[in-house]
Design an enzyme around this catalytic site. Structure first.
Site, PDB file in Angstrom:
ATOM      1  N   ASP A   1       2.321  73.116  35.119  1.00  0.00           N
ATOM      2  CA  ASP A   1       3.082  74.138  35.764  1.00  0.00           C
ATOM      3  C   ASP A   1       3.754  75.818  34.766  1.00  0.00           C
ATOM      4  OD1 ASP A   1       4.873  71.049  35.870  1.00  0.00           O
ATOM      5  OD2 ASP A   1       4.486  72.981  37.481  1.00  0.00           O
TER       6      ASP A   1
ATOM      7  N   HIS B   1       2.930  67.034  27.809  1.00  0.00           N
ATOM      8  CA  HIS B   1       2.836  66.160  29.234  1.00  0.00           C
ATOM      9  C   HIS B   1       2.329  64.727  28.907  1.00  0.00           C
ATOM     10  CE1 HIS B   1       0.532  64.700  32.658  1.00  0.00           C
ATOM     11  NE2 HIS B   1       0.783  65.674  33.216  1.00  0.00           N
TER      12      HIS B   1
END
Ligand code: SDX
Length: 428
Positions: free
Chosen positions: A364, A307
């Site tokens: 996700d 991320h």
């Protein structure tokens, strides 16, 4: 701490004020930078070190894995609030009273009809069209049916635009899915809750009642809350910069949907399941895929991992992982790819490559497992992300316009050819 930064360029010192946020984040205010330094600009591809705005909507701390909407911890909101409450909170800044929430929902229901001519647009798409492309087009097309642009200085006008898109967007989501399945494009039932209505619009077959499952309702409500906003991510920054030209709200949202579609961003939830399926087909050989993820000559990445901001566990991933266990257990579903996902996670969290780069599971990584358990087709996973992110995009667009922010127009450093004379074609 000093309240300014000093920079020396070619022996000349320049001072710039520091901006300190309510969570003690510090930014160097470089609004005057180019003028003060006689044309020097900063350079930061991907804006990894650059703040685009001051915002009071969402705070996240990537090092500590903290995420708060308007000061409320995501863990509390996911556990105690419902999606419409969170949408109201993000957009208007406070949790709604009971009356405010009832009026908000009633006004949204009042806007949940979409012009029948939109069906002519959706009919023009082949069934093979990816739902994100269809949804982006339909969202932009809403402008044609609601041409009046938002007067952001009118609270009433802004409110009406908010409930208009919150009413119509779920219909577009359902129609996008049903079109691919060859099902009739109809409407939900205003006697239902927001999430129940979404589920009924998506799944109701024309010849039978749709039986609501409280487990699925709760899981979807939680997923939508967890996806509702995430400060200046790629798609939200897109919504803000498109809106900064004073393009309409629907056009700005359509651009955000397109940005979210990318597999490095919201499209990752579909890519994760495709990756897990490939690993399963490959005999569950997670080591092979871990090696591919670390091989710089291989474009393969461990989808759902890493991320830009979180260098710790994504707090949403923690909640979704637990929810995946609960939903599959409650629905009595054994999904082998959940075990593969857990195996990959365990392997990555003890692998030096991932540990050194602080790569953890993100929002996700597990969400697609729940969407799949709900019977949502894989190509609709990122559409569900967009449905959750809608209130965040609206809130950020509204804040940008209310703050009267200037049109977004970054500078560059030119590295091309210097001046040269034109050559006629016979001399090239
Ligand atoms: C979302 O921004 C947001 O807030 C987004 C989001 C939201 O709510 O809006 O949280 C939603 O988009 C989540 C992210 C979903 N995307 C994926 O899961 C795709 C896989 N992840 C990566 O592509 C990547 O981690 C990004 C795109 C998410 C972040 O990329 P960065 O910040 O540009 O980091 P990077 O590409 O510079 O990576 C740093 C290093 C590199 O190695 P080195 O060059 O240092 O040797 O880490 C490596 C990368 O190669 N790396 C990975 C990896 N992610 C980063 N290696 C293998 N697998 C990965 N997934």
């Amino acid at each position: 701490m000093s309240n300014k930064a000093t920079l020396e360029i070619n022996g000349e010192k320049h001072e710039f004020p520091l901006v300190v946020g309510t969570e003690n984040e510090v930014g160097i205010d470089i609004k005057t930078f180019r003028a003060a330094t006689n044309g020097v600009v900063t350079l930061d591809p991907g804006f990894k070190n650059t703040g685009s705005c001051e915002s009071g909507i969402t705070f996240l701390n990537g090092e500590q894995g903290i995420l708060r909407y308007r000061g409320y911890a995501i863990e509390e909101l996911a556990d105690k609030a419902d999606f419409l409450e969170v949408a109201f909170l993000l957009i208007f800044g406070e949790l709604p009273t009971k009356d405010q929430l009832e009026k908000f929902h009633s006004d949204i229901k009042g806007q949940s009809i979409v012009d029948d001519d939109v069906k002519k647009i959706i009919d023009a798409f082949p069934k093979t069209a990816h739902p994100m492309g269809v949804l982006s087009s339909l969202t932009s097309a809403l402008t044609a049916f609601n041409p009046s642009s938002v007067n952001v200085d009118s609270e009433e006008d802004m409110y009406n635009s908010v409930v208009r898109i919150l009413g119509k967007f779920p219909v577009l989501v359902a129609w996008t899915m049903r079109k691919k399945q060859g099902l009739p494009l109809d409407y939900g039932d205003n006697s239902l809750g927001y999430v129940e209505n979404v589920l009924q619009m998506m799944f109701k077959k024309p010849n039978q009642d749709y039986v609501q499952n409280p487990i699925i309702i709760d899981a979807l409500d939680k997923l939508l809350i967890l996806h509702a906003d995430h400060e200046q991510n790629c798609s939200t920054s897109t919504v803000r910069i498109v809106g900064s030209s004073h393009a309409g709200l629907f056009a700005s949202l359509s651009a955000g949907i397109s940005a979210l579609w990318g597999p490095l961003h919201g499209g990752a939830n579909q890519a994760v399941i495709e990756m897990l399926e490939a690993i399963k087909e490959d005999g569950g050989d997670t080591h092979k895929y871990m090696a591919k993820a670390k091989d710089k000559t291989d474009p393969f990445r461990l989808m759902g991992f890493g991320h830009r901001v979180y260098k710790n566990f994504d707090p949403r991933a923690r909640i979704i992982k637990k929810s995946a266990d609960d939903v599959l257990a409650d629905l009595g579903i054994e999904d082998p790819i959940l075990e593969i996902a857990k195996g990959l996670e365990a392997e990555a969290l003890s692998d030096d490559y991932f540990v050194k780069r602080k790569l953890y599971p993100n929002v996700d990584f597990y969400s697609g497992i729940i969407y799949r358990a709900m019977g949502i087709p894989i190509e609709m996973f990122t559409v569900m992300f967009a449905l959750g992110r809608l209130p965040g995009w609206i809130a950020q667009w509204r804040e940008m316009r209310l703050n009267k922010e200037p049109i977004g127009r970054p500078r560059q450093i030119y590295t091309g050819e210097t001046l040269r004379d034109f050559k006629s074609i016979n001399n090239r």
